[in-house]
Design a protein around this motif. Structure first.
Motif, short mmCIF file in Angstrom:
data_model
loop_
_atom_site.label_atom_id
_atom_site.label_comp_id
_atom_site.label_asym_id
_atom_site.label_seq_id
_atom_site.Cartn_x
_atom_site.Cartn_y
_atom_site.Cartn_z
N GLY A 122 4.14 -4.50 2.63
CA GLY A 122 2.87 -5.02 3.40
C GLY A 122 1.74 -4.72 2.41
N ALA A 155 9.10 -4.60 0.66
CA ALA A 155 8.32 -5.41 1.61
C ALA A 155 7.58 -4.26 2.67
CB ALA A 155 9.45 -5.73 2.93
N GLY A 167 2.50 -12.48 9.53
CA GLY A 167 3.75 -11.65 9.23
C GLY A 167 4.62 -11.95 10.31
N SER A 226 2.40 -2.82 -1.19
CA SER A 226 3.29 -3.19 -1.96
C SER A 226 2.78 -3.19 -3.44
CB SER A 226 3.71 -4.65 -1.45
OG SER A 226 4.43 -4.74 -0.38
N HIS A 246 2.15 -11.36 3.35
CA HIS A 246 2.00 -12.55 4.58
C HIS A 246 0.59 -12.68 5.47
CE1 HIS A 246 6.09 -11.91 3.73
NE2 HIS A 246 6.46 -12.93 4.35
N ALA A 279 -1.37 -7.41 4.74
CA ALA A 279 -1.20 -7.55 3.28
C ALA A 279 -1.50 -9.02 2.81
CB ALA A 279 0.32 -7.46 3.06
N THR A 283 6.41 -9.80 0.62
CA THR A 283 4.89 -9.38 1.05
C THR A 283 3.91 -10.39 1.09
OG1 THR A 283 3.81 -7.48 0.79
CG2 THR A 283 4.63 -8.69 -1.28
N VAL A 332 -1.43 -8.19 -4.31
CA VAL A 332 -1.44 -7.83 -2.97
C VAL A 332 -2.63 -6.76 -2.64
CG1 VAL A 332 0.04 -6.96 -0.89
CG2 VAL A 332 0.94 -8.14 -2.80
N GLY A 376 10.06 -0.70 3.33
CA GLY A 376 8.92 -1.00 4.32
C GLY A 376 9.80 -1.34 5.54
#
Length: 364
Positions: free
Chosen positions: A202, A200, A333, A205, A329, A307, A327, A216, A10
């Protein structure tokens, strides 16, 4: 020993920040992403506003957000010195309300923040207009949150990519299908060998490791970008967050007379089409706060996928030996990029970090 390569899956703001931080510490890093610097990070508003966004029940998010906010000036300074200026702004956030219901929500927020010892100043409509003359006469009250920051997300992504490349980070333009200890599996079946893999990616994930399944999810958000035309009022100096008939809208100034509008939020899977309703709601809400934007040029409409996690807190930690996750976030982010990068570095080097809390049931 730092001879074994770390693979970061990511290349949004989290992945790029992690890769740069690891490379700065001397680790060889490979980033896997089919389109680095795009996705939700590219269409973000750029607010670094843990205080203005905090609500009752989100004390954990306020805590980690405030800690990361403190890291941002030094983070931006290092990027500026190594690569390019990410466009950090320090004017603070204005929170505006139109009707009595909206004003009551702001009173609740102000009381909550004051009880937590966070600096916030209540403003009348007249005081708001003294700070930002373009605010419309219908705005009846507001708050000033002086400690909040904002950043130009696109300049930030460009700076991070340059800084990472200058630190010899390798980029592989491909999509990953799975991550396991010691390897990243690409969609064409090839393998990227590594000592540690960092997920990572987003909103994508959750499909890369069994431990992330269901933790997620994609949360759709739309943004508009406007530009002040000759003769129009300039954009505000402050970031303005508003509550318009219980709908949130934010207006974030950029250099060159640009303004970013956002705050739509949908549970719509992986749909990234911009909707007429989303554009209408953003423009209607923003124009009631800043009537002058009716004379601006509409230069871009876009949608991205945040995410989301179960409790809106990020997922940072080890999911199995050799696999780390950074991830979940959601809307934070950009804000949490510095502290996430520090946390991943600490884990890679065998240490601990307060932000590194991987939760399988939405708890620490």
């Amino acid at each position: 020993m730092m001879s074994k390569r770390i693979a970061v899956v990511g290349a949004g703001v989290i992945g790029l920040s992690v890769a740069w931080r690891l490379a700065r510490a001397g680790h060889p890093v490979t980033v896997v992403d089919p389109a680095p610097g795009t996705g939700a990070s590219w269409v973000a508003g750029g607010m670094l506003a843990p205080v203005a966004e905090a609500g009752p029940g989100e004390e954990g998010l306020l805590e980690i957000g405030s800690a990361s906010l403190e890291c941002w000036p030094a983070f931006a300074d290092r990027l500026r010195a190594e690569a390019a200026d990410p466009g950090l702004r320090t004017e603070g956030t204005l929170v505006a309300a139109l009707d009595a219901t909206d004003a009551a929500e702001l009173d609740t927020l102000a009381d909550h923040l004051s009880g937590l010892g966070r600096p916030v100043r209540r403003l009348s409509g007249r005081e708001l207009r003294a700070l930002e003359p373009g605010v419309g006469p219908g705005v009846r009250s507001g708050l000033l949150v002086p400690g909040d920051l904002a950043v130009d997300n696109r300049e930030l992504l460009r700076a991070l990519r340059k800084a990472a490349r200058d630190r010899k980070v390798e980029f592989i333009a491909a999509a990953a299908s799975a991550v396991r200890g010691g390897a990243v599996v690409l969609t064409d079946g090839s393998i990227v060998d590594c000592s540690t893999a960092v997920v990572a990616a987003g909103a994508w994930s959750g499909a890369l490791h069994p431990a992330l399944a269901g933790l997620v999810r994609p949360v759709k958000g739309e943004i508009l970008r406007l530009r002040a035309r000759p003769g129009a009022l300039p954009p505000p100096r402050h970031t303005i967050r508003a509550v318009v008939e219980s709908r949130p809208v934010y207006l974030v100034p950029r250099s060159g007379g640009e303004l970013v509008l956002g705050a739509t939020q949908y549970e719509a899977g992986f749909d990234t089409e911009v909707t007429v309703r989303g554009v209408r709601d953003l423009l209607e809400g923003a124009e009631r706060i800043l009537p002058g934007i009716g004379e601006y040029a509409l230069t871009e409409c876009a949608a991205g996928l945040r995410a989301g996690s179960r409790d809106n807190l990020p997922l940072i930690g080890e999911v199995e030996p050799g696999v780390l996750v950074a991830t979940g976030h959601h809307r934070n982010g950009l804000l949490l990029a510095p502290i996430t990068a520090d946390a991943v570095l600490a884990l890679v080097e065998g240490g601990t970090h307060p932000a590194a809390r991987f939760r399988t049931e939405g708890t620490t």
